[in-house]
Design an enzyme around this catalytic site. Structure first.
Site, PDB file in Angstrom:
ATOM      1  N   THR A 116      -4.401   4.077   9.664  1.00  0.00           N
ATOM      2  CA  THR A 116      -4.307   2.711   9.167  1.00  0.00           C
ATOM      3  C   THR A 116      -5.455   1.931   9.804  1.00  0.00           C
ATOM      4  O   THR A 116      -6.144   2.464  10.672  1.00  0.00           O
ATOM      5  CB  THR A 116      -2.940   2.085   9.527  1.00  0.00           C
ATOM      6  OG1 THR A 116      -2.904   0.732   9.066  1.00  0.00           O
ATOM      7  CG2 THR A 116      -2.673   2.104  11.024  1.00  0.00           C
ATOM      8  N   THR A 117      -5.679   0.685   9.379  1.00  0.00           N
ATOM      9  CA  THR A 117      -6.762  -0.114   9.968  1.00  0.00           C
ATOM     10  C   THR A 117      -6.546  -0.183  11.481  1.00  0.00           C
ATOM     11  O   THR A 117      -5.520  -0.666  11.940  1.00  0.00           O
ATOM     12  CB  THR A 117      -6.750  -1.543   9.371  1.00  0.00           C
ATOM     13  OG1 THR A 117      -6.620  -1.433   7.957  1.00  0.00           O
ATOM     14  CG2 THR A 117      -8.025  -2.275   9.707  1.00  0.00           C
ATOM     15  N   ASP A 173       0.816  -1.228   0.000  1.00  0.00           N
ATOM     16  CA  ASP A 173       0.000   0.000   0.000  1.00  0.00           C
ATOM     17  C   ASP A 173       0.845   1.272   0.000  1.00  0.00           C
ATOM     18  O   ASP A 173       0.529   2.255  -0.680  1.00  0.00           O
ATOM     19  CB  ASP A 173      -0.882   0.073   1.263  1.00  0.00           C
ATOM     20  CG  ASP A 173      -2.003  -0.946   1.259  1.00  0.00           C
ATOM     21  OD1 ASP A 173      -2.242  -1.561   0.219  1.00  0.00           O
ATOM     22  OD2 ASP A 173      -2.621  -1.111   2.327  1.00  0.00           O
ATOM     23  N   HIS A 174       1.916   1.241   0.819  1.00  0.00           N
ATOM     24  CA  HIS A 174       2.630   2.498   1.023  1.00  0.00           C
ATOM     25  C   HIS A 174       3.591   2.871  -0.111  1.00  0.00           C
ATOM     26  O   HIS A 174       4.129   3.969  -0.142  1.00  0.00           O
ATOM     27  CB  HIS A 174       3.300   2.513   2.393  1.00  0.00           C
ATOM     28  CG  HIS A 174       2.254   2.490   3.478  1.00  0.00           C
ATOM     29  ND1 HIS A 174       1.234   3.403   3.519  1.00  0.00           N
ATOM     30  CD2 HIS A 174       2.034   1.621   4.494  1.00  0.00           C
ATOM     31  CE1 HIS A 174       0.431   3.120   4.541  1.00  0.00           C
ATOM     32  NE2 HIS A 174       0.895   2.041   5.138  1.00  0.00           N
ATOM     33  N   HIS A 218      -0.118  -6.816  11.130  1.00  0.00           N
ATOM     34  CA  HIS A 218      -0.289  -5.423  11.573  1.00  0.00           C
ATOM     35  C   HIS A 218       0.780  -5.045  12.593  1.00  0.00           C
ATOM     36  O   HIS A 218       0.904  -5.684  13.626  1.00  0.00           O
ATOM     37  CB  HIS A 218      -1.676  -5.138  12.159  1.00  0.00           C
ATOM     38  CG  HIS A 218      -2.088  -3.720  11.891  1.00  0.00           C
ATOM     39  ND1 HIS A 218      -1.588  -2.658  12.598  1.00  0.00           N
ATOM     40  CD2 HIS A 218      -2.911  -3.187  10.958  1.00  0.00           C
ATOM     41  CE1 HIS A 218      -2.097  -1.539  12.132  1.00  0.00           C
ATOM     42  NE2 HIS A 218      -2.892  -1.825  11.116  1.00  0.00           N
ATOM     43  N   GLY A 219       1.529  -4.014  12.237  1.00  0.00           N
ATOM     44  CA  GLY A 219       2.535  -3.479  13.158  1.00  0.00           C
ATOM     45  C   GLY A 219       3.783  -4.331  13.293  1.00  0.00           C
ATOM     46  O   GLY A 219       4.620  -4.072  14.159  1.00  0.00           O
ATOM     47  N   GLY A 228       3.562  -4.720   5.948  1.00  0.00           N
ATOM     48  CA  GLY A 228       3.637  -3.651   4.968  1.00  0.00           C
ATOM     49  C   GLY A 228       4.592  -2.532   5.317  1.00  0.00           C
ATOM     50  O   GLY A 228       5.697  -2.444   4.768  1.00  0.00           O
ATOM     51  N   HIS A 229       4.186  -1.685   6.250  1.00  0.00           N
ATOM     52  CA  HIS A 229       4.892  -0.425   6.465  1.00  0.00           C
ATOM     53  C   HIS A 229       6.388  -0.606   6.709  1.00  0.00           C
ATOM     54  O   HIS A 229       7.219   0.106   6.118  1.00  0.00           O
ATOM     55  CB  HIS A 229       4.257   0.339   7.638  1.00  0.00           C
ATOM     56  CG  HIS A 229       4.839   1.690   7.840  1.00  0.00           C
ATOM     57  ND1 HIS A 229       5.912   1.906   8.692  1.00  0.00           N
ATOM     58  CD2 HIS A 229       4.561   2.879   7.266  1.00  0.00           C
ATOM     59  CE1 HIS A 229       6.237   3.183   8.641  1.00  0.00           C
ATOM     60  NE2 HIS A 229       5.438   3.794   7.791  1.00  0.00           N
ATOM     61  N   ARG A 280      -8.974   0.918  -0.475  1.00  0.00           N
ATOM     62  CA  ARG A 280      -9.847   1.682   0.432  1.00  0.00           C
ATOM     63  C   ARG A 280     -10.936   2.406  -0.352  1.00  0.00           C
ATOM     64  O   ARG A 280     -10.742   2.753  -1.516  1.00  0.00           O
ATOM     65  CB  ARG A 280      -9.017   2.708   1.206  1.00  0.00           C
ATOM     66  CG  ARG A 280      -8.224   2.106   2.332  1.00  0.00           C
ATOM     67  CD  ARG A 280      -7.480   3.198   3.103  1.00  0.00           C
ATOM     68  NE  ARG A 280      -7.028   2.698   4.374  1.00  0.00           N
ATOM     69  CZ  ARG A 280      -7.724   2.758   5.501  1.00  0.00           C
ATOM     70  NH1 ARG A 280      -8.897   3.352   5.521  1.00  0.00           N
ATOM     71  NH2 ARG A 280      -7.241   2.270   6.615  1.00  0.00           N
ATOM     72  N   GLU A 314      -7.079 -13.594  10.164  1.00  0.00           N
ATOM     73  CA  GLU A 314      -5.791 -12.936  10.372  1.00  0.00           C
ATOM     74  C   GLU A 314      -5.826 -12.318  11.760  1.00  0.00           C
ATOM     75  O   GLU A 314      -6.621 -11.400  12.022  1.00  0.00           O
ATOM     76  CB  GLU A 314      -5.556 -11.848   9.312  1.00  0.00           C
ATOM     77  CG  GLU A 314      -4.218 -11.144   9.529  1.00  0.00           C
ATOM     78  CD  GLU A 314      -3.893 -10.115   8.445  1.00  0.00           C
ATOM     79  OE1 GLU A 314      -4.344 -10.277   7.290  1.00  0.00           O
ATOM     80  OE2 GLU A 314      -3.180  -9.155   8.775  1.00  0.00           O
ATOM     81  N   ARG A 319       2.218  12.944  -4.587  1.00  0.00           N
ATOM     82  CA  ARG A 319       2.378  13.899  -5.682  1.00  0.00           C
ATOM     83  C   ARG A 319       1.372  13.680  -6.816  1.00  0.00           C
ATOM     84  O   ARG A 319       1.526  14.256  -7.893  1.00  0.00           O
ATOM     85  CB  ARG A 319       3.804  13.798  -6.251  1.00  0.00           C
ATOM     86  CG  ARG A 319       4.848  14.422  -5.353  1.00  0.00           C
ATOM     87  CD  ARG A 319       4.646  15.922  -5.271  1.00  0.00           C
ATOM     88  NE  ARG A 319       5.451  16.525  -4.244  1.00  0.00           N
ATOM     89  CZ  ARG A 319       6.667  17.026  -4.437  1.00  0.00           C
ATOM     90  NH1 ARG A 319       7.232  16.962  -5.609  1.00  0.00           N
ATOM     91  NH2 ARG A 319       7.312  17.580  -3.442  1.00  0.00           N
ATOM     92  N   ARG A 342      -7.080   6.227  -1.051  1.00  0.00           N
ATOM     93  CA  ARG A 342      -5.998   7.126  -0.621  1.00  0.00           C
ATOM     94  C   ARG A 342      -4.619   6.654  -1.071  1.00  0.00           C
ATOM     95  O   ARG A 342      -3.693   7.411  -1.148  1.00  0.00           O
ATOM     96  CB  ARG A 342      -6.019   7.332   0.888  1.00  0.00           C
ATOM     97  CG  ARG A 342      -5.615   6.102   1.678  1.00  0.00           C
ATOM     98  CD  ARG A 342      -5.427   6.408   3.137  1.00  0.00           C
ATOM     99  NE  ARG A 342      -6.679   6.684   3.800  1.00  0.00           N
ATOM    100  CZ  ARG A 342      -6.858   6.550   5.122  1.00  0.00           C
ATOM    101  NH1 ARG A 342      -5.845   6.192   5.875  1.00  0.00           N
ATOM    102  NH2 ARG A 342      -8.021   6.779   5.665  1.00  0.00           N
ATOM    103  N   HIS A 343      -4.493   5.354  -1.303  1.00  0.00           N
ATOM    104  CA  HIS A 343      -3.209   4.876  -1.847  1.00  0.00           C
ATOM    105  C   HIS A 343      -3.445   3.960  -3.065  1.00  0.00           C
ATOM    106  O   HIS A 343      -3.272   4.376  -4.186  1.00  0.00           O
ATOM    107  CB  HIS A 343      -2.301   4.254  -0.772  1.00  0.00           C
ATOM    108  CG  HIS A 343      -2.978   3.412   0.274  1.00  0.00           C
ATOM    109  ND1 HIS A 343      -3.824   2.381  -0.020  1.00  0.00           N
ATOM    110  CD2 HIS A 343      -2.895   3.464   1.631  1.00  0.00           C
ATOM    111  CE1 HIS A 343      -4.238   1.809   1.096  1.00  0.00           C
ATOM    112  NE2 HIS A 343      -3.711   2.451   2.124  1.00  0.00           N
TER     113      HIS A 343
END
Ligand code: PXP
Length: 240
Positions: free
Chosen positions: A100-101, A9-10, A191-192, A213-214, A45, A151, A18, A49-50
């Site tokens: 984020t979620t 996503d990121h 997550h995280g 992800g992040h 989403r 999950e 941009r 947004r991404h």
């Protein structure tokens, strides 16, 4: 052996900063796959947004490994999933204001809708996983609604500060895994999760699939997507 799905996503977040055409999440997915990722995860989403519609369309055509679409149960998104036919959907709650979620899906309260969505996904041969806190009622509701997998939300583990709190969260994940396995569900987690906190979770037997992800995208900025993915796979396997 647990496997890694990279949430890209990121990569799209940087592009959308941009409103341009780079970096392309489709290119990033190729790098993850070349590095040995089991799957590619993206969250389409409602506010786009991404990740956007063009991304999921191209990823569906180009991803050769597992394509996991994270999504809420809003009707327009469910219709997109029916047409797109990813290998798997992971159902999440979605709030427009969140970064984020935030929490898990409330499968107990939304069991009727969940069962309808599961049925529609299964008609298209799409596996269904729910993103939930490791709570017996949520796990049981997911099983009763016909889901294939859950999950388990690792965000509370990731945010735990003291050794005692960390151990408590790990125990919750172990208990969740046991309840889910008994209910016949495949168990994922995510997550995280980061390069620093993945090992204790990766050592929990029976967690089959991690969605991360992040942390991977952040590291990829400095070392490249292929290396970042390879390093996380090695940590999950305990060889780094
Ligand atoms: N799993 C789910 C269901 C998520 O919503 C997210 C965030 O999009 C992730 C995993 C990945 O979380 P992170 O970006 O913190 O690794």
């Amino acid at each position: 052996m647990a496997v890694l799905n990279v949430n890209i996503d990121h990569v799209a977040t940087i592009r959308q900063a941009r409103l341009t055409d780079e970096p392309d999440p489709v290119w990033a997915a190729v790098q993850c796959e070349l590095a040995g990722a089991n799957g590619i995860t993206v969250h389409l989403r409602q506010d786009r947004r991404h990740i956007c519609d063009r991304d999921v369309r191209l990823l569906k055509e180009t991803v050769a490994c597992k394509f996991n679409l994270e999504m809420c149960m809003a009707e327009p998104i469910v219709k997109i999933a029916e047409q797109l036919k990813p290998d798997q959907v992971t159902l999440v709650p979605e709030k427009r204001a969140e970064l984020t979620t935030e929490g898990g899906l409330d499968c107990v309260r939304q069991k009727k809708r969940l069962a309808q969505v599961v049925k529609r996904m299964h008609k298209k041969k799409i596996l269904v996983s729910t993103f939930i806190v490791p709570d017996a009622e949520q796990i049981t509701a997911s099983a009763e609604a016909g889901c294939d997998a859950v999950e388990l939300h690792t965000g509370m583990y990731a945010n735990a500060k003291s050794d005692r709190a960390i151990e408590r969260r790990l125990n919750e994940l172990r208990d969740g895994r046991d309840i889910a396995a008994t209910a016949g569900l495949i168990v994922h987690a995510g997550h995280g999760l980061t390069y620093r906190n993945i090992r204790p979770v990766a050592m929990i037997e029976g967690l089959c699939e991690f969605n991360i992800g992040h942390s991977i995208v952040a590291r990829a900025m400095l070392v490249g997507m292929k290396q970042a993915t390879e390093e996380m796979i090695r940590l999950i396997r305990g060889i780094l």
